[in-house]
Design an enzyme around this catalytic site. Structure first.
Site: not given
Ligand code: PNS
Length: 162
Positions: A17, A41, A90, A126
């Site tokens: 990032h 969540k 990507r 991530s």
């Protein structure tokens, strides 16, 4: 003046990032890093924590600010006079990123630049970082040091809770 947005979930922010944000600082006068407040969540960090980590990680770039956003990205762009969306891509994400870029352009005319991920970060995401960290793997090579420390602490805390 060109104002660009680098949107994302950033849970957590990775070197991949930061490479995209830095490259965008050379393409626009001002860069807003916009953290999607998507209320996932199973997130590792809260949106507010992600903003704080990004502010620290981007502190060296004078023309970068960090904020939360809710709702449609195109509405954030309109409200903040942003003329360009900048995203890393990507190979595996290419089709979906193009689809989102085309949808966003159709909605309000805002255009997107897709910057190919630096090859050294091409396998980093991530979600994979979260999975590896949660299962006890070393993710320090993919994250700014302060973020890696906070990720390790969060994973330990979650293990104690469980
Ligand atoms: O890091 P991510 O999870 O790939 O980021 C995705 C994000 C936040 C950039 C994307 O989900 C998004 O733009 N969300 C805002 C809602 C929206 O505008 N949806 C329509 C996309 S065409």
């Amino acid at each position: 003046m060109t104002r660009a947005v680098c949107p994302g979930s950033f849970d957590p922010v990775t070197h991949g990032h930061l490479d995209i944000i830095q490259r965008t600082t050379r393409l626009a006068d001002q860069v807003i890093v916009a953290v999607g407040d998507n209320m996932a969540k199973n997130g590792l960090f809260t949106p507010q924590e992600r903003v704080a980590m990004l502010e620290a990680a981007c502190a060296e770039w004078d023309n970068v600010s960090v904020t939360l956003f809710k709702g449609l990205l195109v509405d954030f762009c309109t409200a903040n006079d942003v003329g360009l969306i900048s995203k890393g891509v990507r190979a595996a994400d290419f089709a979906y990123e193009v689809q989102m870029a085309q949808m966003n352009r159709r909605l309000t005319g805002v255009d997107t630049i897709l910057l190919p991920t630096d090859p050294q970060w091409a396998f980093v995401s991530s979600s994979l970082v979260r999975e590896v960290a949660t299962l006890g793997g070393d993710v320090s090579g993919f994250l700014p040091p302060a973020v890696a420390e906070q990720a390790a602490a969060r994973v330990s805390a979650q293990l104690v809770e469980d």
